[in-house]
Write an enzyme that holds these catalytic residues in place. Structure first.
Site, mmCIF file in Angstrom:
data_model
loop_
_atom_site.group_PDB
_atom_site.id
_atom_site.type_symbol
_atom_site.label_atom_id
_atom_site.label_comp_id
_atom_site.label_asym_id
_atom_site.label_seq_id
_atom_site.Cartn_x
_atom_site.Cartn_y
_atom_site.Cartn_z
ATOM 1 N N SER A 145 42.947 37.462 37.010
ATOM 2 C CA SER A 145 44.237 36.758 36.958
ATOM 3 C C SER A 145 44.266 35.910 35.705
ATOM 4 O O SER A 145 43.233 35.645 35.087
ATOM 5 C CB SER A 145 44.358 35.853 38.194
ATOM 6 O OG SER A 145 45.303 34.824 37.978
ATOM 7 N N TYR A 158 42.677 29.319 44.500
ATOM 8 C CA TYR A 158 42.941 30.647 43.954
ATOM 9 C C TYR A 158 42.238 30.805 42.606
ATOM 10 O O TYR A 158 41.558 31.810 42.340
ATOM 11 C CB TYR A 158 44.447 30.832 43.798
ATOM 12 C CG TYR A 158 44.873 32.183 43.281
ATOM 13 C CD1 TYR A 158 44.970 33.277 44.132
ATOM 14 C CD2 TYR A 158 45.201 32.359 41.934
ATOM 15 C CE1 TYR A 158 45.375 34.521 43.664
ATOM 16 C CE2 TYR A 158 45.606 33.597 41.458
ATOM 17 C CZ TYR A 158 45.682 34.671 42.324
ATOM 18 O OH TYR A 158 46.083 35.899 41.846
#
Ligand SMILES: [Zn+2]
Length: 577
Positions: A145, A158
């Protein structure tokens, strides 16, 4: 030569895709099945999986289950192997983002995020690796990510898992690649999925994200197809542990004070500028607030439309290249060195001139700007960055005073009146003295400001004067100051006009004509003026350069409001990014 036609083929392979019910996981499952692989999709939502499987037919099967449930893993592994056998391609696309602020993260949210995003990719892989080893072929694709290497608000759990994925991918490659198993990560960037819906629902934020990409737009699901087939096929057999840096194609970001509309300035993330040919990156240390920044801030400058980073009076340090680390002050006027005007030493009249803080060039209320190297003047030790940032306003006045003195008839007395005690007026006063004009009066109607000039800077500041002078410098540029200048200019004298306060009015053309008074409009400076002025600063000819007040860049909005309200005494506020 001949090319292996099956290089990108996945026909006959068995793939397992987690998170296959939605988003990029579903896209990956669709692509692999359509390309000929047998695909087992895993997710918790049976209806969504059924719908997906119906779309791909015989090449798809699904297993509902919770990959976060460690106790159930052997059962899940058995079910995955049932339809087509043990998978030789694993795509770990399932993801969870609770979007909890750091102060609000709960143990449950933290554990759930780690279990799905980090533990599941490892333990599922570990379960299927023995079969891959025995056939000496396997492909593992993890999802990295942007948050693998960058921190976003509300993304601490996250982000920690995605940072973990980056290292997990390298560690998997180290552990298993000798047996023909490659492990790589895809760092997609900004893609519209259920997970990123809160971002894409905010149109401004989505547009800002797009502006940060090299390609200039956010991703669409089909952008993933090629990279995915590459990483799942024979084509990537010598690619493993590939840097899953999520910044790929996304600029890193800097903080900037952005003018977003009349009387509004916001600290924002902005794309890091990239230096063009012949340019260098400068890390800004100090940047002054100019009258023209105020003008734009008030919404009065059509040449500076929002959103825009203002600021053009800057000093800082060169980053990278041959002169890395050199302290410089910036001449913000970018001109074409081959133009006729530049070749005549009058770069400021080059019709192609650009100045930072005016499109297409962003300004210096930011951590970085890029500049042509010829625009940088080295700052000696002993001169602070804040002082060095005064080079620009001083050069404006230096240039104006030089033109005024050149136009003054040699028979006339070297005596001057400067109208306006702002930074440009103060700079004109200092420039005149630096060029040997000792008899200078500064006219400043504001008594508090006048006291400051008299007491702090030892200047001859007065509320008004009736005495004519051969040289008048209008450092304000309103009709009322132009009227004063027309009245005070001695016969045969010179008016030098710097400010852009008001476009018209004030000049007494009749008197100027009958008394042969020269009017000179001035704009910025030539390269030589800028360097001469900087040298005069370094030599101490322009005084102690102490008429400044320093503030953090993040307090810039307040500084602008206070300048507007007349609450700031020193002529120059210097912002520190
Ligand atoms: Zn300026």
């Amino acid at each position: 030569m001949t090319l292996n036609g099956d290089l990108f083929s996945v026909t006959g392979r068995v793939a397992c895709v987690t998170g296959a019910s939605s988003g990029l996981g579903r896209r990956a499952a669709d692509v692999l099945a359509t390309a000929g692989a047998k695909v087992v999709g895993i997710a918790r939502r049976q209806d969504a999986l059924e719908e997906w499987q119906a779309g791909v037919g015989n090449n798809g099967a699904y297993v509902t289950g919770d990959i976060a449930d460690q106790a159930n893993l052997p059962d899940l592994v058995a079910k995955i192997s049932e339809p087509f056998g043990s998978p030789d391609i694993l795509v770990h696309a399932a993801g969870l983002n609770m979007r909890e602020a750091a102060d609000d993260v709960t143990a449950e949210g933290w554990d759930a995020t780690l279990a799905i995003n980090l533990s599941a990719p490892f333990f599922l892989s570990q379960a299927f690796v023995p079969a891959m080893k025995s056939q000496r072929w396997g492909r593992i694709v993890n999802f990295a990510s942007l948050q693998s290497s960058r921190a976003f608000p509300g993304g601490i759990a996250y982000g920690a898992t995605k940072g973990g994925i980056a290292q997990l991918t390298r560690a998997m490659a180290q552990a298993w690649s000798e047996q023909g198993i490659t492990a790589n990560a895809l760092g997609p960037g900004f893609f519209p999925t259920e997970l990123t819906a809160p971002v894409f629902d905010d149109k401004d934020r989505a547009a800002r994200n797009a502006a940060q990409t090299c390609i200039g737009r956010n991703g669409v699901p089909e952008d993933l197809d090629g990279p995915l087939l590459f990483l799942c096929s024979e084509a990537s057999r010598y690619v493993t542990g590939a840097d899953p840096d999520g910044r790929r194609g996304v600029h890193s970001k800097m903080k900037a004070l952005v003018y977003t509309g009349p009387e509004t300035l916001e600290m924002r993330d902005a794309p890091d500028p990239t230096a063009g040919a012949g340019e260098v990156l400068v890390a800004i240390d100090s940047v002054g607030i100019c009258g023209s920044d105020m003008h734009a801030y008030l919404g009065h400058d059509d040449r500076r439309p929002a959103p825009l980073i203002l600021g053009h009076e800057a000093a800082g340090t060169i980053v990278g290249g041959a002169r890395d680390g050199v302290r410089v002050t910036i001449n913000p006027l970018v001109t074409n060195p081959t133009s006729a005007e530049s070749r005549a030493g009058r770069e400021n009249l080059d019709p192609s001139r650009q100045i930072i803080s005016m499109p297409p060039r962003e300004g210096a209320f930011a951590q970085y700007v890029t500049m042509p190297e010829r625009n940088l003047v080295e700052v000696p030790d002993g001169v602070s960055f804040s002082q060095a940032a005064l080079a620009e306003p001083l050069a404006v006045s230096w240039h104006a005073v030089r033109l005024g003195l050149e136009a003054l008839h040699p028979s006339m007395e070297q005596r001057a009146v400067v109208l306006g005690g702002g930074a440009i007026g103060v700079a004109a006063y200092l420039a005149l003295q630096g060029m040997g004009v000792k008899d200078v009066i500064l006219i400043e109607p504001n008594p508090t400001r006048r006291d400051y000039l008299t007491n702090q800077l030892s200047m001859d500041a007065r509320a008004e004067t009736n005495e004519m002078a051969p040289l008048i410098v209008d450092a304000v540029g309103y009709s009322v100051t132009r009227a004063t200048a027309s009245a005070l200019a001695a016969p045969g004298g010179v008016i030098v006009h710097i400010g852009l306060g008001e476009d018209a009015g004030g000049l007494d053309i009749r008197r100027m004509t009958l008394q042969e008074i020269t009017f000179i409009g001035t704009y910025t400076y030539t390269n030589q003026d800028f360097r001469d002025c900087a040298q005069a600063m370094w030599d101490g000819r322009l005084g102690p350069l102490n008429w400044i007040e320093e503030r953090p860049l993040r307090d810039g909005a307040r500084a602008f409001a206070q300048i507007k309200a007349g609450e700031v005494l020193p002529p120059k506020i210097i912002l520190k990014p």
